[in-house]
Design a protein around this motif. Structure first.
Motif: not given
Length: 383
Positions: A3-27
């Motif tokens: 978690l300490r090593t990959f924590g930022w990667s997990f956080a960026v993944t979550a934010v990035g995927l949520v932003a992608a869904f909100l801005l451009w939908g499922w595609e």
């Protein structure tokens, strides 16, 4: 640790995927996820090689690699680099290239595809130099002895790697590059472009790698003295301190890492156009993947994985050699990204499994030796 090593990667993944869904939908969500997986699969060997360099740096420069380095990797190579390529090859203003990427993504993709021969030649030659210098170096630990032992003798010849790399470049320019693939299924003679870009790749490797090696060698005397201090600490029952590079040596190693990452990212950026030509989806997906490559690099360093699994670095360099050849071939023929990714994963997986088998054999030999020492007196050294 994970978690300490990959924590930022997990956080960026979550934010990035949520932003992608909100801005451009499922595609948008699906495309960004696919691009993230593509980047990770193509760059696992990058993480292994990075770890071999990063472990030599002190904590400060490791943090620089994870902060400033990731900004360069994500925004520089995954967003700015494609724009600059279009700007240079199409001879247009960078802002005009950005407008083109937003307003006319099809034309933008066409310009990037047409620039692929130069990109592949530069990146392919840089990576080929890394592979050749590794395979020609005489080392105690060898993975494929039947191949590495005779090749290490070739390394005794001055500038052997440079000569072979330039010969490969001439062959590529005179054969593959004369029918370079262009957008729309057409072909063009790009021999001069490939030759110039390939020489630039070799020179970049020699300059950056040479400077980092120069400053690293200057610190060898200090490391030797520290090694004596470590032995004294062992005899006194203390934990020895790990000496890692800082200052100019670490700076040029950092610069070398960034150029190395740039060369690896060429394949991912070009391959991303097979999925989408939307510059923002591409930057977001490849950026998420780049975060995991960075985290994996640090994980390998902190866990001491390269020391524990002796052939892992060998497998990564063989994967680099394969990727270099694929980049040069792709000037004329399209190579599916699945083949590129799986070839690297297969070589690293094979080197990992071979390392596990040898570790088991070493432990079994140690156990047999310990058992035998109870029955026989120890034989003095040299007898």
């Amino acid at each position: 640790m994970v978690l300490r090593t990959f924590g930022w990667s997990f956080a960026v993944t979550a934010v990035g995927l949520v932003a992608a869904f909100l801005l451009w939908g499922w595609e948008g969500f699906a495309v960004v996820a696919i691009l993230s997986i593509l980047e990770i699969s193509l760059s696992f060997d990058n993480a292994v090689v990075n770890a071999g360099v990063l472990k030599k740096m002190n904590d400060f420069w490791q943090r620089i690699f994870l902060t400033i380095g990731i900004l360069i990797a994500v925004f520089g190579m995954r967003l700015v680099f494609p724009v600059l390529i279009v700007s240079i090859t199409a001879r247009i203003d960078p802002m005009e290239a950005v407008d083109l990427a937003i307003d006319d993504p099809d034309l933008y993709e066409q310009l990037v595809t047409d620039a692929h021969p130069a990109i592949a030649a530069f990146g392919g030659m840089f990576l080929l130099m890394i592979f050749l210098d590794f395979i020609f170096e005489e080392r105690e630990t060898m993975w494929l002895k039947w191949l590495e032992k005779p090749l290490s003798k070739v390394g005794h010849i001055d500038a052997a790697s440079v000569g072979i790399a330039l010969a490969a470049l001439l062959l590529t320019a005179s054969t593959v590059a004369t029918h370079a693939y262009q957008h729309g299924g057409t072909y063009a003679d790009k021999a001069d472009t490939v030759l110039l870009a390939g020489v630039a790749g070799v020179l970049t490797y020699l300059v950056v790698g040479g400077l980092s090696g120069y400053f690293e060698n200057k610190l060898e005397e200090d490391e030797e003295r520290e090694h004596e201090a470590e032995e004294a600490a062992h005899r006194a029952g203390r934990e020895p301190s790990l000496v890692r590079l800082g200052g100019k040596a670490a700076f040029f190693l950092f610069l070398y890492l960034e150029v190395l990452d740039a060369s690896f990212s060429f394949d991912g950026v070009i391959g991303a156009f097979a999925v989408t030509n939307d510059i923002f989806w591409m930057a977001l997906g490849l950026g998420i993947g780049a975060m995991y490559v960075r985290s994996l690099t640090v994980y390998l360093v902190r866990q001491g994985t390269l020391d524990e699994y002796r052939y892992l670095e060998h497998g990564a360099h063989y994967a680099i050699g394969v990727l270099a050849v694929i980049l040069l071939i792709s000037i004329r023929w399209h190579i599916n990204e699945v083949i590129t990714g799986l070839s690297g994963v297969a070589l690293i997986g094979a080197s990992f499994w071979t390392s596990v088998l040898h570790n088991r054999a070493d432990r079994a030999a140690e156990a047999d030796g310990a058992g035998g020492s109870e029955e026989k007196p120890a034989v003095p050294s040299g007898v």
